[in-house]
Structure formats: C-alpha cells, structure tokens
Motif scaffolding. Structure first.
Motif, PDB file in Angstrom:
ATOM      1  N   GLY A 111     -13.790 -11.114 -39.551  1.00 20.59           N
ATOM      2  CA  GLY A 111     -14.269 -10.883 -38.196  1.00 20.59           C
ATOM      3  C   GLY A 111     -13.403 -11.799 -37.037  1.00 20.59           C
ATOM      4  O   GLY A 111     -13.096 -11.585 -36.229  1.00 20.59           O
ATOM      5  N   GLN A 112     -12.610 -12.952 -37.758  1.00 22.27           N
ATOM      6  CA  GLN A 112     -12.072 -13.745 -36.916  1.00 22.27           C
ATOM      7  C   GLN A 112     -10.742 -12.988 -36.691  1.00 22.27           C
ATOM      8  O   GLN A 112      -9.990 -13.210 -35.763  1.00 22.27           O
ATOM      9  CB  GLN A 112     -11.773 -15.108 -37.746  1.00 22.27           C
TER      10      GLN A 112
ATOM     11  N   PRO B 293      -6.782 -17.005 -39.902  1.00 23.86           N
ATOM     12  CA  PRO B 293      -8.120 -16.926 -40.398  1.00 23.86           C
ATOM     13  C   PRO B 293      -8.296 -16.530 -42.102  1.00 23.86           C
ATOM     14  O   PRO B 293      -7.684 -15.383 -42.345  1.00 23.86           O
ATOM     15  CB  PRO B 293      -9.141 -16.196 -39.695  1.00 23.86           C
TER      16      PRO B 293
ATOM     17  N   GLU C 290     -16.378 -13.482 -42.605  1.00 19.29           N
ATOM     18  CA  GLU C 290     -15.985 -14.515 -41.333  1.00 19.29           C
ATOM     19  C   GLU C 290     -14.878 -14.144 -41.267  1.00 19.29           C
ATOM     20  O   GLU C 290     -14.094 -14.233 -40.038  1.00 19.29           O
ATOM     21  CB  GLU C 290     -16.642 -15.854 -41.672  1.00 19.29           C
ATOM     22  N   ALA C 291     -13.880 -14.172 -42.187  1.00 16.94           N
ATOM     23  CA  ALA C 291     -12.211 -14.270 -41.997  1.00 16.94           C
ATOM     24  C   ALA C 291     -11.909 -12.769 -41.433  1.00 16.94           C
ATOM     25  O   ALA C 291     -11.082 -12.960 -40.407  1.00 16.94           O
ATOM     26  CB  ALA C 291     -11.878 -14.648 -43.459  1.00 16.94           C
TER      27      ALA C 291
ATOM     28  N   ARG D 251     -17.813 -15.845 -46.879  1.00 15.07           N
ATOM     29  CA  ARG D 251     -16.541 -16.494 -46.064  1.00 15.07           C
ATOM     30  C   ARG D 251     -15.501 -14.942 -46.045  1.00 15.07           C
ATOM     31  O   ARG D 251     -14.711 -15.081 -45.034  1.00 15.07           O
ATOM     32  CB  ARG D 251     -15.745 -17.077 -47.204  1.00 15.07           C
TER      33      ARG D 251
ATOM     34  N   ASP E 144      -9.991  -9.914 -36.777  1.00 14.90           N
ATOM     35  CA  ASP E 144     -10.369  -8.765 -35.610  1.00 14.90           C
ATOM     36  C   ASP E 144     -10.173  -9.578 -34.413  1.00 14.90           C
ATOM     37  O   ASP E 144      -9.598  -8.993 -33.517  1.00 14.90           O
ATOM     38  CB  ASP E 144     -11.543  -8.094 -36.056  1.00 14.90           C
ATOM     39  N   GLU E 145     -10.961 -10.548 -34.201  1.00 18.67           N
ATOM     40  CA  GLU E 145     -10.967 -11.174 -32.712  1.00 18.67           C
ATOM     41  C   GLU E 145      -9.660 -11.619 -32.504  1.00 18.67           C
ATOM     42  O   GLU E 145      -9.443 -11.495 -31.087  1.00 18.67           O
ATOM     43  CB  GLU E 145     -12.053 -12.442 -32.975  1.00 18.67           C
ATOM     44  N   ALA E 146      -8.830 -11.988 -33.319  1.00 20.22           N
ATOM     45  CA  ALA E 146      -7.335 -12.531 -33.009  1.00 20.22           C
ATOM     46  C   ALA E 146      -6.481 -11.273 -32.871  1.00 20.22           C
ATOM     47  O   ALA E 146      -5.060 -11.591 -32.388  1.00 20.22           O
ATOM     48  CB  ALA E 146      -6.883 -13.409 -34.018  1.00 20.22           C
TER      49      ALA E 146
END
Length: 161
Positions: free
Chosen positions: A103-104, A47, A100-101, A97, A106-108
């Motif tokens: 956060g994504q 991301p 969001e990147a 943006r 971190d989730e990954a």
C-alpha cells in the motif's frame, strides 16, 4: 514420526535462515540481468525494502518465500505442528506487514510485482516461463502484479495395459 531436536538447536537453525539474498531472489536477479534490465537491491528508502527495484520502470519486485509469506494454496506454505499459536501470529504479522508495504509503495507511485518462491523453483525445472512473465510484467502498466503460481504437471492419464 516425531522429530527430536533440542530447542537450542532448533532456535539456531531458524536463526540461520536468511532474509536477504536468498536463492529465489538471486535467481530472479540473474534472469533480469540476462534480459538486460538494470536494478538496485534492498533500497532502504522505499517502504518494505523491496528485494529488487527497477528505478527506470518505477517497479518494485518482492520475492516472497511461500512458507514465510503464506502463499495461498501452495504446497510449501505448511504450518508447523508445534507451537501453533506462535506461528499463526508470526504469519499474520508477516502478511499484515506485506500488505502495508504494498500500500505504501502504491501511494508513493511505485508499481509492484510479487514473485513467489514456487514459481522460481518451477522455472529452474523449465516449467513456468518466468523470464517471459517478468518481461510482460515490466512492460505492463498495471499497479499490482503477481507472477502466477507454478503450473502443476499433468498426471499421465493413459492406462497401463
């Protein structure tokens, strides 16, 4: 003093600003390579396409320009006087943006490190100790890290007598 540049010329100038392989990004890559780290650049499968990725350490490094990504309190994060609503919307979209990147990533399961343009410029002058900070960030187990803003030089407080 008012700057007189034709709109077509201004548009061409702004269009020529690069988004990849910028001078601060290349400087950080040089530092990492000198420190012995191996990395990938602009991985499209992650991301936000992080500028630098150290797969072995699961670390994504984002090199942000202070102007475009609105570094808080930085002297390079100025706002143009003309067409202010356009610029405010553009900057807010960039910040959204970026968040969001992060956060994504971190989730990954990726750790993230944000390096600001001003800290890279300060390191070029030998003021910030950026290579040491990069090594510490890579060794750290924290999820989200930021290289601190360049430390301003102290003014000479001695009186001239």
């Amino acid at each position: 003093m008012v700057e007189k540049i034709a709109p077509a010329t201004r548009s061409r100038m702004m269009a020529s600003i690069k988004g990849k392989n910028t001078a601060p990004e290349r400087a950080v890559r040089r530092m990492l390579h000198t420190l012995g780290f191996r990395f990938r650049i602009h991985r499209r499968d992650l991301p936000g396409k992080p500028d630098i990725v150290l797969p072995r350490h699961r670390l994504a490094i984002l090199v942000h320009g202070c102007f475009w990504h609105r570094h808080p309190g930085c002297r390079f994060a100025t706002t143009p006087k003309t067409n202010a609503p356009f610029w405010q919307a553009k900057f807010q979209n960039n910040i959204r943006r970026d968040m969001e990147a992060l956060g994504q990533l971190d989730e990954a399961g990726w750790r993230t490190l944000v390096v600001w343009e001003c800290s890279v410029k300060a390191d070029a002058q030998g003021k910030s100790g950026l290579p040491r900070l990069l090594q510490q960030a890579i060794a750290s187990q924290k999820r989200h890290l930021q290289i601190p803003k360049a430390i301003p030089r102290r003014r000479n407080t001695r009186s001239k007598n």
